[in-house]
Design an enzyme around this catalytic site. Structure first.
Site, PDB file in Angstrom:
ATOM      1  N   TRP A 271       0.880  -1.186   0.000  1.00  0.00           N
ATOM      2  CA  TRP A 271       0.000   0.000   0.000  1.00  0.00           C
ATOM      3  C   TRP A 271       0.910   1.226   0.000  1.00  0.00           C
ATOM      4  CZ3 TRP A 271      -5.455  -0.730   0.666  1.00  0.00           C
ATOM      5  CH2 TRP A 271      -6.200   0.469   0.670  1.00  0.00           C
TER       6      TRP A 271
ATOM      7  N   PHE B  84      -1.194  -3.015   7.852  1.00  0.00           N
ATOM      8  CA  PHE B  84      -1.841  -3.840   8.882  1.00  0.00           C
ATOM      9  C   PHE B  84      -1.310  -5.271   8.856  1.00  0.00           C
ATOM     10  CE2 PHE B  84      -5.212  -6.361  10.837  1.00  0.00           C
ATOM     11  CZ  PHE B  84      -5.412  -5.643  12.009  1.00  0.00           C
ATOM     12  N   GLU B  85      -0.889  -5.756   7.676  1.00  0.00           N
ATOM     13  CA  GLU B  85      -0.419  -7.141   7.540  1.00  0.00           C
ATOM     14  C   GLU B  85       1.061  -7.303   7.914  1.00  0.00           C
ATOM     15  OE1 GLU B  85      -2.528  -5.761   4.984  1.00  0.00           O
ATOM     16  OE2 GLU B  85      -4.126  -6.777   6.078  1.00  0.00           O
TER      17      GLU B  85
ATOM     18  N   CYS C 238       3.733   2.468   5.163  1.00  0.00           N
ATOM     19  CA  CYS C 238       3.435   3.904   5.138  1.00  0.00           C
ATOM     20  C   CYS C 238       1.928   4.087   5.269  1.00  0.00           C
ATOM     21  CB  CYS C 238       3.931   4.504   3.826  1.00  0.00           C
ATOM     22  SG  CYS C 238       3.389   6.201   3.599  1.00  0.00           S
ATOM     23  N   VAL C 239       1.516   4.749   6.327  1.00  0.00           N
ATOM     24  CA  VAL C 239       0.096   5.034   6.530  1.00  0.00           C
ATOM     25  C   VAL C 239      -0.082   6.550   6.441  1.00  0.00           C
ATOM     26  CG1 VAL C 239      -1.933   4.451   7.895  1.00  0.00           C
ATOM     27  CG2 VAL C 239       0.173   3.162   8.235  1.00  0.00           C
TER      28      VAL C 239
ATOM     29  N   THR D 216     -11.097   9.153   7.060  1.00  0.00           N
ATOM     30  CA  THR D 216     -11.785   8.244   7.978  1.00  0.00           C
ATOM     31  C   THR D 216     -10.829   7.845   9.104  1.00  0.00           C
ATOM     32  OG1 THR D 216     -11.073   6.202   6.925  1.00  0.00           O
ATOM     33  CG2 THR D 216     -13.003   7.287   5.979  1.00  0.00           C
TER      34      THR D 216
ATOM     35  N   HIS E 149      -9.635   5.147   9.745  1.00  0.00           N
ATOM     36  CA  HIS E 149      -8.828   3.984   9.383  1.00  0.00           C
ATOM     37  C   HIS E 149      -7.372   4.157   9.797  1.00  0.00           C
ATOM     38  CE1 HIS E 149     -10.327   0.590   6.940  1.00  0.00           C
ATOM     39  NE2 HIS E 149      -9.067   0.227   7.003  1.00  0.00           N
TER      40      HIS E 149
ATOM     41  N   PHE F 273      10.452  -1.164  13.615  1.00  0.00           N
ATOM     42  CA  PHE F 273       9.269  -0.401  13.214  1.00  0.00           C
ATOM     43  C   PHE F 273       9.663   0.640  12.153  1.00  0.00           C
ATOM     44  CE2 PHE F 273       6.053   2.975  13.873  1.00  0.00           C
ATOM     45  CZ  PHE F 273       4.889   2.221  13.830  1.00  0.00           C
TER      46      PHE F 273
ATOM     47  N   ARG G  49      10.287  11.694   3.627  1.00  0.00           N
ATOM     48  CA  ARG G  49      10.945  10.723   4.519  1.00  0.00           C
ATOM     49  C   ARG G  49      11.228   9.390   3.833  1.00  0.00           C
ATOM     50  NH1 ARG G  49       8.072  14.398   6.759  1.00  0.00           N
ATOM     51  NH2 ARG G  49       8.584  15.239   8.821  1.00  0.00           N
TER      52      ARG G  49
HETATM   53  C1  DLZ Z   1      -7.315   0.212   4.060  1.00  0.00           C
HETATM   54  C2  DLZ Z   1      -6.053   0.999   4.140  1.00  0.00           C
HETATM   55  C3  DLZ Z   1      -6.087   2.403   4.169  1.00  0.00           C
HETATM   56  C4  DLZ Z   1      -7.351   3.182   4.126  1.00  0.00           C
HETATM   57  N1  DLZ Z   1      -4.962   3.118   4.204  1.00  0.00           N
HETATM   58  C5  DLZ Z   1      -3.773   2.460   4.241  1.00  0.00           C
HETATM   59  C6  DLZ Z   1      -2.555   3.188   4.296  1.00  0.00           C
HETATM   60  O1  DLZ Z   1      -2.499   4.430   4.294  1.00  0.00           O
HETATM   61  N2  DLZ Z   1      -1.398   2.481   4.352  1.00  0.00           N
HETATM   62  C7  DLZ Z   1      -1.369   1.101   4.349  1.00  0.00           C
HETATM   63  O2  DLZ Z   1      -0.281   0.520   4.396  1.00  0.00           O
HETATM   64  N3  DLZ Z   1      -2.507   0.409   4.294  1.00  0.00           N
HETATM   65  C8  DLZ Z   1      -3.691   1.040   4.228  1.00  0.00           C
HETATM   66  N4  DLZ Z   1      -4.848   0.335   4.174  1.00  0.00           N
HETATM   67  C9  DLZ Z   1      -4.768  -1.164   4.049  1.00  0.00           C
HETATM   68  C10 DLZ Z   1      -4.581  -1.906   5.383  1.00  0.00           C
HETATM   69  O3  DLZ Z   1      -3.248  -1.826   5.853  1.00  0.00           O
HETATM   70  C11 DLZ Z   1      -4.908  -3.404   5.179  1.00  0.00           C
HETATM   71  O4  DLZ Z   1      -4.132  -3.916   4.126  1.00  0.00           O
HETATM   72  C12 DLZ Z   1      -6.392  -3.621   4.868  1.00  0.00           C
HETATM   73  O5  DLZ Z   1      -7.203  -3.002   5.857  1.00  0.00           O
HETATM   74  C13 DLZ Z   1      -6.731  -5.144   4.817  1.00  0.00           C
HETATM   75  O6  DLZ Z   1      -6.458  -5.748   6.069  1.00  0.00           O
END
Ligand code: DLZ
Length: 161
Positions: free
Chosen positions: A29, A64-65, A87-88, A93, A95, A120, A134
């Site tokens: 992601w 998340f995985e 990277c999030v 939302t 999330h 991490f 970054r």
């Molecule tokens: C669903 C989601 C969202 C909205 N944003 C991100 C993100 O910014 N970065 C990231 O790595 N993953 C994101 N995901 C996906 C979740 O990490 C995960 O893969 C899904 O919720 C399925 O479990």
């Protein structure tokens, strides 16, 4: 390391990594960011002596995985350290909060359960530009920082066990 530049560190203070085996789990992601973190981590490990053959890379769908991907390394490979890269980016939302909490707690738990370092290497940013800055941009590369931390923690364990 410094927060101004994640790639700035004293190389003299980094142990030799030539006898170490590393696992890297990278989230796809935001892959234009996470693959840049991956490049930084690999090149920093190699710079400190790690053999390319001793760097195992596995991909997971999202941050998340990373926890389960990291656990697979601990269960199935005899690695000295696992680097978790993701990277999030804050969205509209909640999330962001749930993913950040999940991965932070998950990686912390892995460190305590498996007695090997899980690093991490996750960017948690307000916007895309902060992530670019970054991931090899003006604030360096968090992948470099994660690699240096992995080497230091693996060496600490070798020293103490
Ligand atoms: C669903 C989601 C969202 C909205 N944003 C991100 C993100 O910014 N970065 C990231 O790595 N993953 C994101 N995901 C996906 C979740 O990490 C995960 O893969 C899904 O919720 C399925 O479990």
């Amino acid at each position: 390391m410094s927060t101004d530049n994640l790639s700035a560190y004293d190389p003299e203070n980094v142990p030799d990594a030539s006898d170490m085996l590393f696992g890297i789990v990278v989230a796809d992601w935001n892959k234009e960011i996470t693959w840049a973190l991956l490049e930084g981590a690999i090149s920093t490990l190699k710079k400190h002596g790690a053999d390319e053959e001793n760097i195992i890379v596995k991909h997971v769908p999202g941050t998340f995985e990373l926890t389960l991907g990291g656990q697979f390394f601990a269960e199935y490979d005899d690695v000295d350290a696992v680097i978790c890269l993701g990277c999030v980016i804050q969205g509209e939302t909640p999330h962001f909060t749930y993913i950040c909490q999940g991965v932070t707690q998950g990686i912390t738990q892995l460190n305590l359960e498996y007695n090997i370092p899980f690093i991490f290497g996750v960017l948690t940013t307000n916007d895309h530009q902060q992530a670019v800055d970054r991931a090899g941009g003006k604030h360096g590369n968090k992948g470099d920082e994660a690699a240096v931390t992995a080497i230091k923690m693996a060496a600490l364990q070798q020293d103490m066990e």
